[in-house]
Structures are given as structure tokens and as C-alpha cells.
Scaffold this active site. Structure first.
Site: not given
Length: 440
Positions: A111, A136, A150, A78
Site C-alpha cells: 500500500s 486506496p 475518484k 501501509g
């Protein structure tokens, strides 16, 4: 002036040579339809950082120029979300098919790697590899729950959008983000997250030959890769250097050396070298930690180079500040344009030629200053020092001598006396009296 002329010729030759290797050119295709297909292969291994984005973009440009297919061997834990967006955007808008192959066996596309694989025209995995866990994660800071939600919602929507674009299962793809799901190669194929599982590139080429993919400009292309000519594109020295700097251990050492150098210079002003080396190391260390973006790190290094080069004219360091300025200019140039998009990349040849020219000009200036310091004084009484004089009145130890067309009062530094007509050497001036010694 002759040396300066040759240095200017070097810069001119570098400019006339045309764009560097990082600048896309409108090259004609190197093969015809009757020739074997070509595949440009990239090895994207390690964290997803700006250097990887630069390397992948350069490889895709190379494939576009040669009208070849681009194959990315992916193995990553990632990386940075913003860098991932740049890589995926470059893949989606590529003017040639891009294949992402999670390989060799045991590799993973975790990721950020799962987004890269999902954006490819063809996503493939080697047996024993895995993909997923794309939730995330904030690095080095705490985020509020609302902010995390979000970012997660945005990442999930992006993942679904990429899956729908490539005709893959959008629901299963979103689970990699929302639920941090991870899939083995077999599971990913069954869930329609990847297009094929292949143990080797030859098997991969055979399985996807005949598949039709849609490019970013809407063109439909049929892949015919059986017996393709494979061309490996390795990271260049700039990318290898930046990748080394981004190593956490290197970042730690650079910061430590930077602080030590500046501390030594503060405690012992005038040593120059510790301060110069410390300033450069500190800026490189800050870039390595991600505190400074490549653009700002390069810009600050170039400003530091300007300060060093100007200071060289006012501080007698015999070229130490100037050498530090050239070094800072070189690293600053590499950082400033190394990760810029849109073709705004400098050729390494131009950077090297400009740095060498700057170093040559600095060497000429320092040489001129040193020669000027060693040159005998040409005006005033001091210019008499070292000149030969003739005794006119006996020196015992005082008397008169004749030098530079004039009579001078003189005192003999050593020896019993000097008789008229004897030659002496001027060693100093005290007011209107010369100090002389016998010539041996």
C-alpha cells in the site's frame, strides 16, 4: 527571588543553546571528497503514521547536512494516504540521494510503502520481500462508489507519475493501485518496478555504485558507495513516545482511563487527581485514535494546562492541579510541534527546560501559599491566640490578664485558679473576652 533568578537563568541557557535537534542547521560538510562516502540509515518499520513521517524527514535532513546518501530500510503494511504524500514529497525533493530498501528478507512494502519505494531515487528489495497492493482503502468509514473511484484514479495517476519520474514501468506501477497487484522481488525487478535486488546492504552498495540519479533541484549525482561508512539514525525519545501512544492497545487503555477518571471526579467532586489524569489521558487517547491531529491534540493539552494552572490559584489542592498542568503542558508541547513541517520543530531540550522552569515556578508559588496559611495572624484579635499573658486579677475562673500592652477580661479553661503574676497562654477569643490556659 533568588530561586526565581536561577529558574530564569535555566530558560535563558536553553534559548542561548540554539536550535534543537529537530531544527535544520546550515552545517558545513563533515568529510572531504577524498574520504569514504557516508550513508545515513533509517529503519522505517510499521504503519505509515505521522511519527514515521517525522522520523524520515529528520533522517533526510541529517543526510543533507552531512552530504551523505540516505538509506531507508522499509517494512510496512501501509498507512495513512496523506502522511504518505508528505513522505514521498520529502523524498522527491531531497537534496541528497534517497535509497529505499525493502528489507530484510520477508519484508513488504504494501500500500503506502509501494508509493514510498516508487518515489525513491533508487528502489531496492531483498530476496523474499514483496511490494504492491496499493489500492486506496477507507479506514473506519464507508465511501460511495464514485468517491472510491475518484481516489483510486488519483492514486493511480500519482503512482504512474512517480514511476515515470524515476524511469520505471508506469503501467506495471499503476496495476499495484488499480488491480491491487503484488509483486515478489524477482517479479518487481523483471517488471522494472525496482532497480536492484540485493541480499545485503554491502551487495546493494556494490550493485548501485556508478549509477547516476537526478535530485529534485535538477543536479545529477553519481553514487559511489562501495566501502561506505554507515551511520544509523534511531528514533528519538519523542518519536518513540508518539509511536507507543499510537499503538491501538495503548489508545484503548488511555480512553478507558480517561473516562474512568472523569466519571470518578463527577461522582466524587474535589478528589482532583482523577479528573486531572482523566482529562490528559482522554486527549492523548483521542490523538492516538486519529480523532485529533497532533497539532490540535497538542493545542488542547496546552489550553488544558493553562486551565489547571489558573485553577490552582483558586482551589486549594496543594499542587495537584499545578502538577497536572505541567504534565499537560509537556505532552502538549511534544504533540504541538512534533510533526510540523518546514523546520517548525521544537528542540526537546527547550521543551524539557521550559517544563522544569514552569514546575519550579509552580513549586515556589505553592510553597508561598502553604507558608502563608501556616503563618500566624498578624492583625485583629485573632493574632493574640498563642501569645503569653500575665494574670492581673485572680482567675477563678474569670478575671483580667495583661497582654499586648492592654488589659483583657479572661476566662480560665482548666485548672482551679490562676493567681496574679502567673503566666497563661491565650487559646481563643470570644467577643471581648479571651480564653486562656495555664502555661506548663
Amino acid at each position: 527571588m533568588r530561586q526565581l533568578f536561577f529558574l530564569l537563568v535555566i530558560v535563558g541557557a536553553a534559548l542561548v543553546a540554539g536550535p534543537g535537534p529537530g531544527v535544520p542547521a546550515q552545517a558545513s560538510p563533515r568529510f572531504s571528497a577524498q574520504e569514504r562516502p557516508r550513508v545515513v540509515v533509517l529503519d522505517a518499520t510499521g504503519p505509515v503514521v505521522p511519527v514515521m513521517a517525522h522520523y524520515i524527514a529528520r533522517g533526510i535532513e541529517r543526510a543533507e547536512e552531512e552530504r551523505a546518501v540516505c538509506l531507508i530500510r522499509l517494512n510496512t503494511p501501509g498507512g495513512l494516504y496523506t502522511v504518505t504524500q508528505g513522505i514521498v514529497g520529502r523524498i522527491v525533493n531531497a537534496r541528497t540521494p534517497v535509497i529505499v530498501y525493502v528489507s530484510p528478507a520477508g519484508s513488504w512494502a504494501a500500500s503506502a510503502g509501494s508509493f514510498i519505494a516508487m518515489g525513491a531515487h533508487v528502489a531496492a528489495m531483498a530476496p523474499g520481500s514483496r511490494i504492491g497492493t496499493a489500492h486506496p482503502v477507507a479506514v473506519g468509514e464507508e465511501q460511495e462508489e464514485v468517491s472510491v473511484a475518484k481516489v483510486t484514479a488519483d492514486a493511480a495517476a500519482w503512482m504512474r507519475s512517480l514511476a515515470e519520474l524515476r524511469g520505471r514501468d508506469a503501467g506495471a506501477a499503476a496495476k499495484m493501485v488499480i488491480e491491487s497487484r503484488s509483486f515478489s522481488a524477482g517479479e518487481a525487478l523483471k517488471q522494472r518496478l525496482v532497480d536492484v535486488v540485493a541480499a545485503s546492504e554491502a551487495e546493494l552498495f556494490k550493485k548501485i555504485s556508478g549509477r547516476r540519479v537526478t535530485l529534485g533541484d535538477g543536479r545529477r549525482v553519481t553514487l559511489q558507495l562501495a566501502g561506505a561508512v554507515v551511520e544509523a539514525v534511531r528514533p528519538n525519545w519523542v518519536e518513540r513516545f508518539l509511536a507507543a501512544v499510537l499503538n491501538p492497545e495503548i489508545a484503548y487503555l488511555l480512553l478507558t482511563l480517561g473516562m474512568i477518571g472523569l466519571m470518578v471526579e463527577l461522582y466524587h467532586p474535589g478528589l482532583v487527581f482523577p479528573g486531572v489524569a482523566g482529562g490528559i489521558a482522554l486527549l492523548l487517547g483521542l490523538y492516538s485514535l486519529g480523532t485529533l491531529e497532533a497539532y490540535w491534540g497538542g493545542l488542547l493539552l496546552i489550553i488544558l494546562a493553562f486551565v489547571f494552572l489558573v485553577a490552582e490559584a483558586f482551589v486549594s489542592t496543594h499542587g495537584l492541579l499545578g502538577a497536572g498542568g505541567v504534565t499537560a503542558f509537556f505532552f502538549g508541547s511534544v504533540l504541538l510541534f512534533s510533526t510540523r513541517g518546514g523546520g517548525l520543530r521544537l528542540g526537546t531540550g527547550l521543551v524539557a527546560a521550559t517544563s522544569l522552569t514552569l514546575a519550579g515556578l509552580l513549586a515556589l508559588l505553592v510553597t508561598a501559599v502553604v507558608r502563608g496559611q501556616k503563618r500566624r495572624i498578624q492583625t485583629g484579635c485573632e493574632e493574640l491566640v498563642g501569645r503569653e499573658a500575665v494574670v492581673r486579677e485572680r482567675l477563678k475562673p474569670t478575671g483580667t490578664v495583661f497582654v499586648a500592652g492592654e488589659r483583657w477580661q479572661a476566662v480560665l479553661e482548666e485548672g482551679a485558679e490562676a493567681v496574679p503574676g502567673e503566666k497563661v497562654v491565650v487559646t481563643g477569643v470570644e467577643g471581648l473576652r479571651l480564653k486562656v490556659r495555664k502555661k506548663f
